[in-house]
Scaffold this active site. Sequence first.
Site, mmCIF file in Angstrom:
data_model
loop_
_atom_site.group_PDB
_atom_site.id
_atom_site.type_symbol
_atom_site.label_atom_id
_atom_site.label_comp_id
_atom_site.label_asym_id
_atom_site.label_seq_id
_atom_site.Cartn_x
_atom_site.Cartn_y
_atom_site.Cartn_z
ATOM 1 C CE LYS A 148 -2.055 3.078 1.777
ATOM 2 N NZ LYS A 148 -1.923 4.470 1.250
ATOM 3 C CD GLU B 281 12.756 0.853 10.544
ATOM 4 O OE1 GLU B 281 13.095 1.870 11.186
ATOM 5 O OE2 GLU B 281 13.412 -0.202 10.560
ATOM 6 C CB CYS C 236 13.165 8.209 8.208
ATOM 7 S SG CYS C 236 14.276 7.040 7.438
ATOM 8 C CD GLU D 53 10.234 13.499 11.196
ATOM 9 O OE1 GLU D 53 9.031 13.231 11.374
ATOM 10 O OE2 GLU D 53 11.032 12.686 10.710
HETATM 11 P P1 NAD Z 1 2.172 8.771 7.052
HETATM 12 O O1 NAD Z 1 2.181 8.088 8.368
HETATM 13 O O2 NAD Z 1 1.272 9.944 6.886
HETATM 14 O O3 NAD Z 1 1.748 7.755 5.898
HETATM 15 C C1 NAD Z 1 2.455 6.551 5.646
HETATM 16 C C2 NAD Z 1 1.536 5.517 5.044
HETATM 17 O O4 NAD Z 1 0.549 5.111 5.997
HETATM 18 C C3 NAD Z 1 0.742 6.008 3.819
HETATM 19 O O5 NAD Z 1 0.779 4.983 2.856
HETATM 20 C C4 NAD Z 1 -0.652 6.200 4.367
HETATM 21 O O6 NAD Z 1 -1.675 6.054 3.411
HETATM 22 C C5 NAD Z 1 -0.740 5.084 5.381
HETATM 23 N N1 NAD Z 1 -1.761 5.261 6.431
HETATM 24 C C6 NAD Z 1 -2.292 6.404 6.884
HETATM 25 N N2 NAD Z 1 -3.165 6.151 7.907
HETATM 26 C C7 NAD Z 1 -3.162 4.812 8.083
HETATM 27 C C8 NAD Z 1 -3.812 3.939 9.001
HETATM 28 N N3 NAD Z 1 -4.647 4.400 9.935
HETATM 29 N N4 NAD Z 1 -3.549 2.618 8.918
HETATM 30 C C9 NAD Z 1 -2.672 2.137 8.003
HETATM 31 N N5 NAD Z 1 -2.024 2.913 7.113
HETATM 32 C C10 NAD Z 1 -2.268 4.240 7.147
HETATM 33 O O7 NAD Z 1 3.694 9.137 6.769
HETATM 34 P P2 NAD Z 1 4.317 10.018 5.591
HETATM 35 O O8 NAD Z 1 3.913 11.453 5.820
HETATM 36 O O9 NAD Z 1 4.025 9.388 4.280
HETATM 37 O O10 NAD Z 1 5.886 9.857 5.853
HETATM 38 C C11 NAD Z 1 6.646 10.763 6.577
HETATM 39 C C12 NAD Z 1 7.008 10.191 7.926
HETATM 40 O O11 NAD Z 1 7.601 8.914 7.786
HETATM 41 C C13 NAD Z 1 8.021 11.016 8.690
HETATM 42 O O12 NAD Z 1 7.655 11.122 10.049
HETATM 43 C C14 NAD Z 1 9.300 10.193 8.586
HETATM 44 O O13 NAD Z 1 10.229 10.422 9.619
HETATM 45 C C15 NAD Z 1 8.766 8.816 8.569
HETATM 46 N N6 NAD Z 1 9.719 7.905 7.938
HETATM 47 C C16 NAD Z 1 10.358 6.995 8.707
HETATM 48 C C17 NAD Z 1 11.292 6.140 8.160
HETATM 49 C C18 NAD Z 1 12.038 5.135 9.004
HETATM 50 O O14 NAD Z 1 12.722 4.280 8.450
HETATM 51 N N7 NAD Z 1 11.949 5.190 10.307
HETATM 52 C C19 NAD Z 1 11.546 6.199 6.779
HETATM 53 C C20 NAD Z 1 10.859 7.141 6.015
HETATM 54 C C21 NAD Z 1 9.929 7.979 6.616
#
Ligand code: NAD
Length: 466
Positions: free
Chosen positions: A167, A240, A274, A372
């Site tokens: 997804k 993550e 991230c 962040e």
């Molecule tokens: P997000 O949490 O908004 O979305 C990530 C994914 O989750 C999307 O595909 C979204 O559709 C899905 N999603 C949303 N609500 C959901 C739910 N209730 N249940 C299941 N899935 C759901 O994150 P983003 O804005 O796309 O990414 C940015 C964030 O990700 C930043 O905080 C960054 O630090 C973090 N990040 C972490 C890592 C790591 O390895 N730790 C790597 C990359 C990004």
Amino acid sequence: MNQSGTVTAPASATTRTIYSPSTGEPVGEAPVHTVDDLEKAIAAASAAQPAWAALSHEERSAALNRAADAVERSAEELAQLLSREQGKPLNGPNARFEVSGCAGWLRATAATPLHPETIIDDGEIKAELHYRPIGLVGAIGPWNWPMMITVWQIAPALRMGNAVVVKPSEYTPLSVLALIKVINQELPEGLLTVISGGRDVGARLAEHPAIGKVMFTGSTATGKAIIKSSADTVKRLTLELGGNDAGIVLPDADPKAIAEGLFWGAFLNTGQTCAALKRLYVHTDIYDAVCEALTAVAAAMPMGDGLDENNVLGPLQNRQQFDIVSRLVEAAKESGAKVLLGGNPKADQPGNFYPTTIVADIDNDNPLVAEEQFGPALPIIRYNTVEEAIAHANGLEVGLGASVWSADPAAARDVAMRLEAGTVWINSHGMVNPLIPFGGSKQSGYGLEFGLEGLKALGVPQVING
Ligand code: NAD
């Protein structure tokens, strides 16, 4: 094998236009899949998984290597699409780098040996630890490194004999669809499917009884929602999540020698990484010299449209992230902090460009430090004692990465051992490697990706005793 790649995603009733974060022009049409489409993908995955699990590790690794070949054959096409949809430039550690990383991670995952472990074999007791496939894995990803993170999730899952439903983020579905279509040239039909829907589809995937494990990369807030929705079926999770990585520059560091490393640590992917360096603590003795050297490096790095071969920094991927960065930099300015570079986005420019921004003379509790920013705006905080810097670095609820910068490796290591982060780099920041385990501490998540630990996380441990 599925040569056509046509089953990468089910047909969808509706589509959505994806726009370039750089020019605002349309990039393409993404399917808008529904929860019903998710059910179809899960049914296909359930049908395909047993035969895949019955193959040997060698056979599955061979398929991953062929998938890596396929990615390399389509590399330029994939990089162009990634650049247009995500915004990152073709050059620098950006789109071409990300696509080649996908092939590299597929190969490294294929090459990692995993054998049953003999725990005891003393003539009386014989106990072995094996790893069985989980079954179906859900892979939910973000928009910053959409192709690379998808491969981090799917490669170990496939290697361990699982089927995967992906997804992608609703901001970058085209990149993930294109990548999986290429990988699917080498995989059996139904084993790996993309469901390009919204948060409702992600939420259903995270609670679905047929899914045995969710690999999730994204924000801490969504990670918490997934923990809750996975509880009823006791799903395995690798999370993550968000970070706010600190870097500590010790007083003996050479400002000019570390400036470029600091720059890429903080501004990799225009800060949308991230484990990027998001708060820099510098000893007062060399504070001005570090600010000056880093600002000089940053000022020389070209930002602009990703398809222009000269650029190494791009736009923010979406307006929401642009607004977060703008708000945090404004808060810093209002507090009296000093903007050394940037901080002045052009109102009349198309796209989500936020200029490379460096902010000095800022307090540790300023929102630009405490939250962040996930964009190209780095706060530099002055410290007097190493104790103070360590306390500030450890003062947040997140702990993904951290770094220590020094000419003395032993001194740097002593500080590194006291930092609450899943990875601490010395004299670099954010470099990941397919052989080295990676994961967060505190609210940056749990579970490890990459290497042998990463493979084991996609299997169910089983002890054979006797
Ligand atoms: P997000 O949490 O908004 O979305 C990530 C994914 O989750 C999307 O595909 C979204 O559709 C899905 N999603 C949303 N609500 C959901 C739910 N209730 N249940 C299941 N899935 C759901 O994150 P983003 O804005 O796309 O990414 C940015 C964030 O990700 C930043 O905080 C960054 O630090 C973090 N990040 C972490 C890592 C790591 O390895 N730790 C790597 C990359 C990004």
